[in-house]
Design a protein around this motif. Structure first.
Motif, short mmCIF file in Angstrom:
data_model
loop_
_atom_site.label_atom_id
_atom_site.label_comp_id
_atom_site.label_asym_id
_atom_site.label_seq_id
_atom_site.Cartn_x
_atom_site.Cartn_y
_atom_site.Cartn_z
N PHE A 186 0.87 -1.37 0.01
CA PHE A 186 -0.26 0.00 0.43
C PHE A 186 0.53 1.12 0.14
O PHE A 186 1.99 1.07 0.51
CB PHE A 186 -1.03 -0.06 0.84
N GLY A 187 0.05 1.71 -0.85
CA GLY A 187 0.89 3.62 -0.40
C GLY A 187 0.44 4.38 -1.11
O GLY A 187 -0.64 4.76 -1.82
N PHE A 188 1.05 5.92 -0.71
CA PHE A 188 -0.40 7.15 -1.45
C PHE A 188 0.86 8.39 -1.37
O PHE A 188 1.74 8.59 -1.26
CB PHE A 188 -0.88 7.65 0.35
N LEU A 189 0.30 8.79 -2.14
CA LEU A 189 0.58 10.46 -2.26
C LEU A 189 -0.43 11.27 -2.33
O LEU A 189 -1.47 11.92 -3.20
CB LEU A 189 0.98 9.63 -3.77
N LYS A 190 -0.18 12.47 -2.09
CA LYS A 190 -0.64 13.63 -1.96
C LYS A 190 -0.56 14.59 -2.42
O LYS A 190 0.68 15.20 -2.28
CB LYS A 190 -0.72 14.21 -0.53
N MET A 191 -0.93 14.97 -3.68
CA MET A 191 -0.87 16.61 -4.40
C MET A 191 -0.52 17.76 -4.10
O MET A 191 -1.60 17.95 -2.52
CB MET A 191 -1.96 15.80 -5.61
N ASP A 192 0.10 18.32 -4.81
CA ASP A 192 -0.20 20.27 -4.11
C ASP A 192 -1.45 20.45 -5.13
O ASP A 192 -1.76 21.54 -4.77
CB ASP A 192 1.08 20.39 -4.64
N HIS A 193 -2.20 19.49 -5.63
CA HIS A 193 -3.50 20.05 -5.73
C HIS A 193 -4.49 20.19 -6.17
O HIS A 193 -4.20 17.66 -6.28
CB HIS A 193 -3.64 20.96 -7.68
N TYR A 194 -5.50 19.66 -6.16
CA TYR A 194 -6.76 18.79 -6.50
C TYR A 194 -7.14 18.92 -7.99
O TYR A 194 -7.05 19.81 -8.50
CB TYR A 194 -7.72 19.86 -5.78
N THR A 195 -7.55 17.88 -7.94
CA THR A 195 -7.72 17.06 -9.25
C THR A 195 -8.67 16.30 -9.68
O THR A 195 -9.40 15.54 -9.35
CB THR A 195 -5.93 16.17 -10.08
N ASP A 196 -9.14 16.04 -10.96
CA ASP A 196 -10.12 15.15 -11.83
C ASP A 196 -9.73 14.04 -13.17
O ASP A 196 -10.75 14.64 -13.31
CB ASP A 196 -11.98 16.07 -11.71
N ASP A 197 -8.96 14.40 -13.57
CA ASP A 197 -8.12 14.27 -14.27
C ASP A 197 -7.24 13.14 -14.41
O ASP A 197 -6.68 12.19 -13.30
CB ASP A 197 -6.90 14.94 -14.83
N GLY A 198 -7.93 12.00 -15.09
CA GLY A 198 -7.76 10.35 -15.21
C GLY A 198 -6.25 10.21 -15.48
O GLY A 198 -5.35 9.74 -14.83
N TYR A 199 -5.72 11.31 -16.56
CA TYR A 199 -3.83 10.69 -16.92
C TYR A 199 -2.99 11.40 -15.89
O TYR A 199 -2.26 10.69 -15.17
CB TYR A 199 -3.48 11.92 -17.46
N GLU A 200 -3.45 12.51 -14.26
CA GLU A 200 -2.69 12.62 -13.50
C GLU A 200 -3.18 12.16 -12.52
O GLU A 200 -2.16 11.92 -11.23
CB GLU A 200 -3.46 14.17 -12.82
N VAL A 201 -4.02 11.08 -11.90
CA VAL A 201 -4.12 10.28 -11.61
C VAL A 201 -3.35 8.90 -11.49
O VAL A 201 -2.81 8.82 -10.02
CB VAL A 201 -6.02 9.86 -10.91
N TYR A 202 -3.20 8.75 -12.63
CA TYR A 202 -2.35 7.68 -13.13
C TYR A 202 -1.34 7.86 -12.58
O TYR A 202 0.26 7.16 -12.65
CB TYR A 202 -2.39 7.46 -14.81
N LYS A 203 -0.38 9.90 -13.62
CA LYS A 203 0.92 9.64 -12.84
C LYS A 203 1.09 10.10 -11.31
O LYS A 203 1.93 9.18 -11.00
CB LYS A 203 0.72 10.81 -13.46
N ALA A 204 0.05 9.72 -10.66
CA ALA A 204 0.29 9.70 -9.05
C ALA A 204 1.18 8.28 -9.28
O ALA A 204 1.59 7.95 -8.01
CB ALA A 204 -0.90 10.88 -8.57
N GLY A 205 -0.55 7.04 -9.47
CA GLY A 205 -0.47 6.56 -8.73
C GLY A 205 0.70 5.46 -9.33
O GLY A 205 1.47 4.72 -9.03
N GLU A 206 1.62 5.81 -10.98
CA GLU A 206 3.04 5.32 -11.39
C GLU A 206 4.34 5.73 -10.33
O GLU A 206 4.78 4.74 -9.90
CB GLU A 206 2.73 6.08 -12.26
N ILE A 207 3.33 6.97 -9.77
CA ILE A 207 4.99 7.32 -8.55
C ILE A 207 4.84 6.20 -7.15
O ILE A 207 5.94 5.62 -7.12
CB ILE A 207 4.66 8.39 -8.16
N ILE A 208 3.41 6.20 -6.85
CA ILE A 208 3.59 5.13 -5.80
C ILE A 208 3.48 3.71 -5.76
O ILE A 208 4.53 3.11 -5.81
CB ILE A 208 2.05 5.49 -5.38
#
Lengths: 448, 81
Positions: free
Chosen positions: A319-341
């Motif tokens: 399990f891992g998580f990432l808190k972004m510096d902004h709010y998003t509703d964009d699928g690619y951004e969610v994915y990129k954050a997921g990729e970092i995790i």
């Protein structure tokens, strides 16, 4: 029960639970599988889990979560039916429509459960008992004769749920306030709404198996076992519950939203896992946009094969998580954050394959989720982490992205999910199509 | 045994009171009389409402789909013993 209330909270609450819902809908649709053990599964693949079992299958010991290969062993005549959520949601809508004829206070608790507060309307229909009977008759008459439900009538939601659980299938149980302990004390702790597996197990370890025993415990003793939860546990043991029937659950901002994907073959292939994650991230983003919400925190869990997921264990579940510096509703951004995790969780073996740290190295289930929400209406234009900059002098890329997303949504709303999709998730569709053919062969011709 | 089909078919339907009753359909030049309509569900394909009819006769069970935008019928799935 036309006169007087069930006392204490002066209410008439009904809990309606459709019996073995998915399996019963399938048996309603297909008379050839009625009276036979049926398991509904996402695929006929041997490692897939049974999502719902008919009463005949349950009698053989097949339950929710049983793997298809285990289920076939314990119940050789088991018929595996492919999951058809469209059908279940459609039946759910018909069922809810019937319920709303008796009161506007209907809480849709899940696809096959609902609470009704008929305190103000029961007199119009000859009492709560008559309402319950009419609902049962109408479900059979208007939706299908093979569909049954269990109904509990009680002065609060907790006791109504105990009532619907008390007799299955096709039960109708009334619990009066003064008779509540008779019903509560017969329930195993883990089966009581609001207690759950962890607390049930904890209590079981010290020999506490019923609510009656909990009632006898001192506060300090209970507190030492379950901490601050003890006050709630005390209320449950006494059959007290003060929550109202919530009629507007859909508008409530959830704490989190997630998508889980169970792989038909456990995999350690990072390209495959990331491709699944990309599609799941897009689905999540669609749900966010549909509700006018944005999220800041992305989490990822990769459940190794051989393990089941009951509550998070950050060590075991990768399990891992990432808190972004902004709010998003964009699928690619969610994915990129997921990729970092993802890259934080996995490591490379000596030939470059990415292997999960925990378990046997193969991932069976991938869960990506978002939390920390804000309503989009209250937001200013967000700054993005990924490739932001000034475009055409003043427009931010994020604004363009939002316009593109809106255009995507319009098309997909009109013609169906993923009619229009980005190129990077195409691979997942091709892969799924190939797998679908394979799954169908396994599902429909188990001998192959 | 289930089999996915997804092919256009000709369907004969009558309306009894406010309920459509599928009487038969023709698929691959064969006539399939229907003895029971087991479940009717309303779903959607994007914005287009579609109706799914789960029907059966003594030989098998069938799922028929009716598209409301082009009034077309599809045989989606069959089940035979």
């Amino acid at each position: 029960m036309t006169s007087g209330y069930l006392v204490k909270q002066n209410k008439f609450i009904l809990h309606i639970d459709m019996n073995s819902f998915f399996a019963s809908v399938e048996q309603q649709a297909n008379p050839f599988i009625r009276g036979k053990p049926v398991g509904v599964a996402h695929s006929g693949y041997e490692g897939a889990a049974i999502l719902a079992a008919s009463y005949e299958a349950k009698a053989c010991g097949v339950g929710t979560g049983t793997r298809v290969f285990e289920a076939r062993k314990i119940c050789p005549g088991l018929i595996i039916v492919p999951l058809d959520t469209t059908k279940y949601y459609a039946v759910n809508r018909q069922f809810v429509k019937i319920l709303k004829d008796y009161t506007p206070q209907v809480e849709i608790y899940s696809i096959d459960e609902a609470f009704l507060d008929v305190t103000k309307t029961e007199d119009l229909f000859g009492g709560a008992y008559n309402i319950a009977q009419r609902i049962k008759e109408r479900i059979k008459g208007e939706i299908g004769e093979y569909l049954t439900c269990s109904i509990g009538i009680a002065p609060n939601k907790l006791l109504a749920k105990v009532g619907s659980n008390f007799k299955k299938p096709d039960g109708l149980t009334i619990i009066k306030w003064e008779e509540r302990f008779k019903f509560l004390d017969q329930m195993g702790l883990e089966r009581v709404w609001g207690i759950g597996r962890r607390v049930g197990r904890k209590m079981g370890k010290i020999g506490i198996k019923s609510l009656r025993e909990i009632r006898k415990m001192e506060d300090c003793e209970l507190r030492s076992l379950v901490g601050g939860y003890y006050t709630r546990l005390r209320l449950i043991a006494n059959g007290e519950h003060f929550e109202e029937v919530k009629t507007d659950v859909s508008k409530k901002i959830p704490k989190s939203m997630q998508h889980a994907h169970t792989l038909s073959d456990a995999s350690s292939n990072s390209a495959e896992l990331l491709s699944i994650m990309r599609k799941q991230a897009e689905r999540l983003a669609r749900r966010l946009r549909r509700r006018g919400m944005k999220a800041k925190r992305v989490y990822l869990a990769m459940i190794p094969s051989g393990l089941r997921h009951y509550g998070w264990n950050t060590e075991v579940h990768n399990f891992g998580f990432l808190k972004m510096d902004h709010y998003t509703d964009d699928g690619y951004e969610v994915y990129k954050a997921g990729e970092i995790i993802f890259n934080r969780i996995v490591f490379c073996d000596n030939v470059g394959n990415k292997i999960a740290l925990n378990g046997d190295g193969k991932i069976r289930q991938l869960i990506i989720g978002v939390s920390d929400f804000l309503n989009a209406d209250n937001l200013e234009l967000p700054m993005s982490l990924f490739g932001e900059g000034v475009v055409a002098g003043f427009k931010l890329k994020s604004e363009l992205k939002e316009r593109i997303n809106r255009a995507f949504d319009k098309i997909n709303d009109k013609y169906g999910e993923f009619t229009l999709r980005t190129g990077d998730i195409l691979y997942q569709f091709v892969k799924e199509k190939e797998l679908d053919v394979e799954r169908e062969q396994m599902m429909f011709h188990p001998g192959i | 045994m289930y089999e996915k089909i997804h092919q256009k078919v000709d369907v004969q339907v009558i309306f009894l009171k406010d309920r459509p009753v599928v009487r038969s359909f023709i698929w691959k030049n064969s006539h399939y009389p229907i003895s029971s309509v087991n479940l009717i569900t309303r779903a959607s394909k994007g914005q287009m409402p579609v109706f799914l009819f789960s029907v059966s006769n003594e030989k098998g069970a069938y799922e028929l789909r009716f598209d409301t935008d082009n009034l077309a019928w599809w045989l989606e799935q069959i089940y035979y013993k």
